[in-house]
Enzyme design. Structure first.
Site, PDB file in Angstrom:
ATOM      1  N   ARG A 230      -8.841 -18.209 -67.584  1.00 39.77           N
ATOM      2  CA  ARG A 230      -9.795 -18.268 -66.486  1.00 39.77           C
ATOM      3  C   ARG A 230     -11.150 -18.631 -67.064  1.00 39.77           C
ATOM      4  O   ARG A 230     -11.505 -18.181 -68.164  1.00 39.77           O
ATOM      5  CB  ARG A 230      -9.909 -16.911 -65.767  1.00 39.77           C
ATOM      6  CG  ARG A 230      -8.698 -16.515 -64.936  1.00 39.77           C
ATOM      7  CD  ARG A 230      -8.536 -17.366 -63.666  1.00 39.77           C
ATOM      8  NE  ARG A 230      -7.432 -16.921 -62.843  1.00 39.77           N
ATOM      9  CZ  ARG A 230      -6.192 -17.420 -62.897  1.00 39.77           C
ATOM     10  NH1 ARG A 230      -5.917 -18.413 -63.719  1.00 39.77           N
ATOM     11  NH2 ARG A 230      -5.251 -16.963 -62.107  1.00 39.77           N
ATOM     12  N   HIS A 278      -7.162 -27.416 -64.176  1.00 39.10           N
ATOM     13  CA  HIS A 278      -6.324 -26.221 -63.919  1.00 39.10           C
ATOM     14  C   HIS A 278      -4.862 -26.626 -63.666  1.00 39.10           C
ATOM     15  O   HIS A 278      -4.290 -26.324 -62.622  1.00 39.10           O
ATOM     16  CB  HIS A 278      -6.881 -25.423 -62.721  1.00 39.10           C
ATOM     17  CG  HIS A 278      -6.463 -23.977 -62.732  1.00 39.10           C
ATOM     18  ND1 HIS A 278      -7.302 -22.939 -62.438  1.00 39.10           N
ATOM     19  CD2 HIS A 278      -5.255 -23.400 -62.990  1.00 39.10           C
ATOM     20  CE1 HIS A 278      -6.652 -21.794 -62.514  1.00 39.10           C
ATOM     21  NE2 HIS A 278      -5.399 -22.044 -62.855  1.00 39.10           N
TER      22      HIS A 278
END
Ligand code: NAP
Ligand code: GLV
Length: 315
Positions: A230, A278
């Site tokens: 993250r 991502h």
């Protein structure tokens, strides 16, 4: 863990992928009543919610939930909700087809630095034909932060390829071929021997901004960072500073504090940063729906589900 109805009512809210999830779950749970957020349903009757980036406020409209399933490995998007009842079980995906993809991503990214592809792409821009010595892979030290479902698979694969791998986690692990460290008190020592640092930690209050000016200073000069966990684990301004002063050699990033990464963000055209959007490990509908359906059956049988999140520690 409360037991389930024979015909549980399930709500799916999956950031644009509701229909695909519904199809996969209907095939596996034919007796369940499964609705998506844009269908009509009585919120009072919903037993289980399947969430990926659910709309804010949705949780508090569901007063009789028995559990929330994250449609990803991470649960930060669920446990960060202020309206999440303290004792509501949250269940995550464990591997579910993501470990293989994480391995592929990290093999590519680790070799990018180990084989000097960062230097060669800069050279190509200047039509510069210069050869560098090929380092011995066993001399390249990789440190993996987070030895869970994904980090342990990445650490093992890189070790099998010949990298010298160590790993760091909250509790002590024993993994063949990997030197392991556990706890905050070993972090500086672990970082001190990581030429390539991989972050595969979950986002929790303890791990946010764990990579900052201080922890970068523990890394050997010229170390590289790979983060597919993250964005919140890295203090972005500190990363830019460490790259610009030359303390860090480069960063390979799949995640950012703000996603999508804004067009004006300095990461986009930084010469030492590689960005992917991502995509390191996509959720696989088939494997994930198998895991969720199995857990609903387990709950129905009064057994503990797999992948139950510890709400105290946040992952
Ligand atoms: P996991 O199985 O829960 O493993 C987490 C690991 O981190 C464990 O080894 C845990 O230690 C360690 N850890 C947690 N808090 C720590 C702390 N404060 N200090 C040291 N170690 C700590 O998680 P996972 O399934 O491997 O997934 C990791 C993360 O990858 C997810 O949370 C998600 O954010 C990210 N992810 C990204 C993508 C992508 O496409 N970019 C895809 C999937 C997942 P213990 O073993 O001692 O518990
Ligand atoms: C993806 O980021 C996940 O947490 O599964």
């Amino acid at each position: 863990m409360p037991t389930a109805n024979a015909t549980p009512n399930i709500l799916i809210s999956a950031a644009g992928e509701d229909a695909a999830w519904k199809k996969a779950l209907v095939e596996r749970l034919p007796k369940a009543n499964i609705v998506t957020g844009d269908e009509s349903y009585d919120p009072e009757t919903i037993d289980y919610a399947m969430f990926w980036k659910q709309p804010q406020g949705l949780i508090k409209t569901l007063p009789n939930l028995k559990a929330i399933f994250s449609l990803g490995a991470g649960v930060d998007h669920v446990v960060s909700s202020p309206s999440l009842p303290t004792h509501l079980p949250v269940i995550r995906l464990e591997d579910a087809g993501m470990a293989d993809q994480m391995v592929q991503y990290h093999l590519y990214a680790a070799l990018h630095f180990m084989r000097d592809f960062d230097a060669y792409s800069t050279q190509q821009a200047g039509a510069n034909w210069v050869q560098h010595d090929v380092a011995r892979i066993s001399k390249c030290r990789v440190g993996v932060m987070g030895l869970g479902a994904l980090g342990s698979a990445v650490a093992t694969s890189l070790s099998n390829l010949g990298f010298s791998v160590s790993g760091w986690s909250r509790s002590m692990k024993a993994i063949d071929g990997i030197t392991t460290y556990a706890g905050q008190e070993t972090l500086a020592e672990f970082l001190g021997q990581s030429d390539i640092l991989i972050c595969l930690l979950p986002r929790t209050p303890e791990t946010e901004n764990v990579l900052n000016s201080t922890t970068f200073s523990f890394l050997p000069k010229g170390a590289a960072i790979i983060n597919a966990a993250r964005g919140a684990m890295i203090t972005e301004a500190d990363l830019l500073r460490a790259l610009d002063t030359g303390h860090l050699r480069g960063a390979f990033l799949d995640v950012a504090v703000t996603e999508p990464l804004p067009e004006s963000h300095p990461f986009w055209d930084h010469p030492k940063i590689r960005i992917t959007p991502h995509i390191a490990a996509a959720t696989r509908f088939e494997e994930s729906a198998d895991q969720i359906a199995d857990n609903i059956v387990r709950i129905g049988n009064g057994e503990a589900p797999r992948g139950l999140v510890d709400r105290q520690i946040g992952y």
